[in-house]
Scaffold this active site. Structure first.
Site, PDB file in Angstrom:
ATOM      1  N   GLU A 288       0.839  -1.218   0.000  1.00 36.76           N
ATOM      2  CA  GLU A 288       0.000   0.000   0.000  1.00 36.76           C
ATOM      3  C   GLU A 288       0.867   1.259   0.000  1.00 36.76           C
ATOM      4  O   GLU A 288       0.761   2.091   0.907  1.00 36.76           O
ATOM      5  CB  GLU A 288      -0.885   0.030   1.259  1.00 36.76           C
ATOM      6  CG  GLU A 288      -1.856  -1.115   1.430  1.00 36.76           C
ATOM      7  CD  GLU A 288      -2.466  -1.167   2.845  1.00 36.76           C
ATOM      8  OE1 GLU A 288      -2.025  -0.415   3.745  1.00 36.76           O
ATOM      9  OE2 GLU A 288      -3.382  -1.976   3.045  1.00 36.76           O
ATOM     10  N   PRO A 289       1.722   1.448  -0.998  1.00 35.05           N
ATOM     11  CA  PRO A 289       2.588   2.628  -0.979  1.00 35.05           C
ATOM     12  C   PRO A 289       1.847   3.896  -1.394  1.00 35.05           C
ATOM     13  O   PRO A 289       1.011   3.864  -2.306  1.00 35.05           O
ATOM     14  CB  PRO A 289       3.662   2.285  -2.024  1.00 35.05           C
ATOM     15  CG  PRO A 289       2.941   1.425  -3.009  1.00 35.05           C
ATOM     16  CD  PRO A 289       1.921   0.639  -2.219  1.00 35.05           C
ATOM     17  N   ARG A 291       3.391   7.680  -0.478  1.00 35.82           N
ATOM     18  CA  ARG A 291       4.474   8.656  -0.667  1.00 35.82           C
ATOM     19  C   ARG A 291       5.500   8.211  -1.714  1.00 35.82           C
ATOM     20  O   ARG A 291       5.944   9.006  -2.535  1.00 35.82           O
ATOM     21  CB  ARG A 291       5.169   8.835   0.689  1.00 35.82           C
ATOM     22  CG  ARG A 291       6.171   9.967   0.741  1.00 35.82           C
ATOM     23  CD  ARG A 291       6.919   9.938   2.084  1.00 35.82           C
ATOM     24  NE  ARG A 291       6.053   9.814   3.228  1.00 35.82           N
ATOM     25  CZ  ARG A 291       5.550  10.853   3.910  1.00 35.82           C
ATOM     26  NH1 ARG A 291       5.859  12.077   3.556  1.00 35.82           N
ATOM     27  NH2 ARG A 291       4.761  10.660   4.942  1.00 35.82           N
ATOM     28  N   TYR A 331       5.084  18.668  10.817  1.00 36.40           N
ATOM     29  CA  TYR A 331       6.051  17.624  11.203  1.00 36.40           C
ATOM     30  C   TYR A 331       7.491  18.132  11.238  1.00 36.40           C
ATOM     31  O   TYR A 331       8.422  17.327  11.254  1.00 36.40           O
ATOM     32  CB  TYR A 331       6.055  16.460  10.195  1.00 36.40           C
ATOM     33  CG  TYR A 331       4.750  15.916   9.712  1.00 36.40           C
ATOM     34  CD1 TYR A 331       3.815  15.363  10.596  1.00 36.40           C
ATOM     35  CD2 TYR A 331       4.468  15.877   8.351  1.00 36.40           C
ATOM     36  CE1 TYR A 331       2.636  14.814  10.116  1.00 36.40           C
ATOM     37  CE2 TYR A 331       3.292  15.324   7.868  1.00 36.40           C
ATOM     38  CZ  TYR A 331       2.387  14.800   8.764  1.00 36.40           C
ATOM     39  OH  TYR A 331       1.227  14.252   8.278  1.00 36.40           O
ATOM     40  N   CYS A 358      -0.998  34.128   8.788  1.00 37.79           N
ATOM     41  CA  CYS A 358      -0.762  34.779  10.069  1.00 37.79           C
ATOM     42  C   CYS A 358      -0.508  33.771  11.182  1.00 37.79           C
ATOM     43  O   CYS A 358      -1.328  33.596  12.096  1.00 37.79           O
ATOM     44  CB  CYS A 358      -1.942  35.681  10.412  1.00 37.79           C
ATOM     45  SG  CYS A 358      -2.185  36.902   9.133  1.00 37.79           S
ATOM     46  N   TYR A 386       1.162  14.158   0.165  1.00 39.64           N
ATOM     47  CA  TYR A 386       0.731  14.873   1.369  1.00 39.64           C
ATOM     48  C   TYR A 386       0.964  16.381   1.216  1.00 39.64           C
ATOM     49  O   TYR A 386       1.324  17.062   2.176  1.00 39.64           O
ATOM     50  CB  TYR A 386       1.413  14.289   2.621  1.00 39.64           C
ATOM     51  CG  TYR A 386       1.189  12.797   2.724  1.00 39.64           C
ATOM     52  CD1 TYR A 386      -0.064  12.298   3.051  1.00 39.64           C
ATOM     53  CD2 TYR A 386       2.202  11.876   2.431  1.00 39.64           C
ATOM     54  CE1 TYR A 386      -0.298  10.924   3.098  1.00 39.64           C
ATOM     55  CE2 TYR A 386       1.976  10.503   2.475  1.00 39.64           C
ATOM     56  CZ  TYR A 386       0.723  10.040   2.814  1.00 39.64           C
ATOM     57  OH  TYR A 386       0.497   8.689   2.854  1.00 39.64           O
TER      58      TYR A 386
HETATM   59  C1  LIG Z   1      -1.381   6.345   4.627  1.00 43.74           C
HETATM   60  C2  LIG Z   1      -1.474   4.891   4.484  1.00 43.74           C
HETATM   61  C3  LIG Z   1      -0.641   4.211   3.591  1.00 43.74           C
HETATM   62  C4  LIG Z   1       0.411   4.901   2.780  1.00 43.74           C
HETATM   63  O1  LIG Z   1       1.482   5.362   3.542  1.00 43.74           O
HETATM   64  P1  LIG Z   1       2.806   5.911   2.824  1.00 43.74           P
HETATM   65  O2  LIG Z   1       3.724   6.214   3.940  1.00 43.74           O
HETATM   66  O3  LIG Z   1       2.401   7.129   2.073  1.00 43.74           O
HETATM   67  O4  LIG Z   1       3.294   4.831   1.922  1.00 43.74           O
HETATM   68  C5  LIG Z   1      -0.798   2.849   3.478  1.00 43.74           C
HETATM   69  N1  LIG Z   1      -1.722   2.173   4.189  1.00 43.74           N
HETATM   70  C6  LIG Z   1      -2.540   2.790   5.056  1.00 43.74           C
HETATM   71  C7  LIG Z   1      -3.548   2.003   5.799  1.00 43.74           C
HETATM   72  C8  LIG Z   1      -2.450   4.160   5.235  1.00 43.74           C
HETATM   73  O5  LIG Z   1      -3.261   4.771   6.099  1.00 43.74           O
END
Ligand SMILES: *Cc1c(COP(=O)(O)O)cnc(C)c1O
Length: 432
Positions: A288-289, A291, A331, A358, A386
């Site tokens: 699940e990438p 970024r 962050y 501001c 993001y």
């Molecule tokens: C945000 C998120 C991701 C992706 O995270 P990255 O750091 O952007 O790869 C994958 N899985 C879940 C459940 C998330 O909430």
């Protein structure tokens, strides 16, 4: 410098103008104004294919699916680039599912994560026929079952377990520790799967986790993967076979000089975990990438409004702000900041690059050496993930335009908001 810039999806040509693919950023500013997020289709494609090719090679015929985490950058054009490449999608809301469908994404490749799924979102996802839900609590499991029964659908589920692994990243983007709000506690996972197997219209499909974001070392991810594989083995031994395993997203990118997780090595290590103990586990590998696929495929293009020297600091006041890119304020994240076009006769100075909002937290970069004058263009790099998605209208600032470059073409993929749009839906009360 040019080689280093390439890593960020941009490069400098001849006279010093920064280009994305074959288009000068100055040209984009001329056509679409500033602030504007600019994405490179080639950079998105390269990032996806690097991961996909590594998976194809290591999996050697066994199935895998890259579910792009939509929340990192949910522009329809970005989603459609990935959909055309065959990607699946990881969504965290019904709104994101609507986006995936609008962008031509395949519903049967969508996994639904998130700990607060509403009844409406669950039934919409069931009717759409998504691949499955990443379930984060027993109550959610019961709710999904109830709705599936009511509309006569089968819900495929994975538990998002919390493997209690320290991702060693910023606490705001760390999600895999015991005290986080995410996932089902690891020692309750078996019990929760047993509950799942007893509930009507639930089909158990996989095990899932996601321990955090912007990891620059793969070892926590691999530790989590090891726990998932053990869990899958235990489940199998009690008659609950698993079809897919997903260690989530979280692979970091280079914003400044952070080390990279080597994709080929990471994927190979995941494969190794799947055959640990000399066993062959016939499962699909999901990732699940977010970024990783978009971060360095985008820049935030902004214009210098004022050069403001003071006794203690020089400020470069630009027309982008924390409402456009909140990562530095939220962050303390670092983004490289470079001149998008060389400035004639400008003197190099050390600046804090700040926006007009501001808040003293509205700093996009501290102590940056830049040669800039009023009206010059500046590019904030690594803004593809993001960035726009976390932007707001704070200070009644319209959200930025988004543009996608593809070779020599630059196309508007989201129009800049107008002020009228910002208070559409607001009403004056009848005061006398
Ligand atoms: C945000 C998120 C991701 C992706 O995270 P990255 O750091 O952007 O790869 C994958 N899985 C879940 C459940 C998330 O909430």
């Amino acid at each position: 410098m040019s080689a280093a810039l390439n890593m960020f999806g941009v490069h400098r040509v001849l006279a010093g103008d920064l280009h994305m693919e074959d288009v000068a950023l100055s040209e984009i500013a001329g056509s679409f104004g500033t602030p504007t997020f600019v994405y490179s289709r080639a950079a998105l494609t390269t990032a996806y294919q690097q991961l996909d090719n590594a998976l194809k090679k290591t999996r050697n015929g066994k199935p895998h699916l890259i579910c792009y985490a939509v929340k990192a950058n949910s522009n329809l054009a970005v989603l459609s680039v990935f959909a055309k490449l065959g990607a699946g999608f990881d969504i965290v809301s019904g709104g994101e599912l609507r986006r995936v469908l609008a962008a031509g994404g395949a519903p049967e490749k969508v996994v639904f994560s998130g700990l607060g799924k509403t009844r409406d979102e669950i039934s919409f996802a069931l009717l759409t026929g998504i691949k499955g839900f990443n379930v984060e609590s027993e109550s959610e499991l019961r709710r999904i079952s109830e709705i599936a029964v009511a509309i006569n659908k089968i819900a495929r589920i994975s538990l998002r377990v919390n493997p209690d692994v320290d991702a060693k990243t910023h606490p705001y983007i760390s999600t895999g520790l015991k005290n986080n709000k995410f996932g089902v506690a690891f020692d309750r996972a078996i019990g929760t799967y047993q509950l799942a197997s007893s509930l009507p219209n639930i089909e158990i499909a996989g095990v899932d986790c996601h321990i955090g974001s912007q990891l620059s070392d793969a070892s926590p991810l691999l530790e989590a993967m090891g726990r998932l594989v053990n869990l899958a083995d235990k489940l199998e031994s009690i008659g609950i076979p698993i079809q897919h395993i997903c260690p989530g997203g979280g692979i970091g990118i280079t914003y400044a000089d952070e080390p990279n997780i080597n994709i080929e090595n990471y994927v190979a290590a995941l494969e190794q975990a799947l055959s640990s103990g000399g066993k062959t586990r016939d499962v699909e590998l999901l990732l699940e990438p977010g970024r990783l696929l978009t971060g360095n495929a985008g820049v935030l293009l902004t214009k210098v409004e004022y050069v403001k020297p003071t006794d203690s600091k020089n400020f470069l006041v630009v027309d982008a702000a924390m409402n456009d890119l909140i990562r530095p304020s939220l962050y303390q994240a670092h983004h490289e900041i470079v001149m998008a076009a060389a400035s004639k006769d400008a003197v190099s100075r050390i600046y804090d690059v700040v926006g007009p909002v501001c808040e003293s937290a509205d700093v996009l970069g501290r102590d940056r050496t830049l040669a800039a004058r009023e009206g010059d263009l500046v590019a904030i790099l690594s803004a593809g993930a993001y960035g726009f998605v976390m932007s707001s209208n704070y200070n009644t600032r319209p959200r930025a335009a988004e543009v996608m470059v593809d070779g020599a073409n630059a196309q508007l993929v989201r129009a800049r908001e107008t002020i009228d749009e910002l208070f559409r839906g607001e009403y004056l009360v009848n005061l006398c």
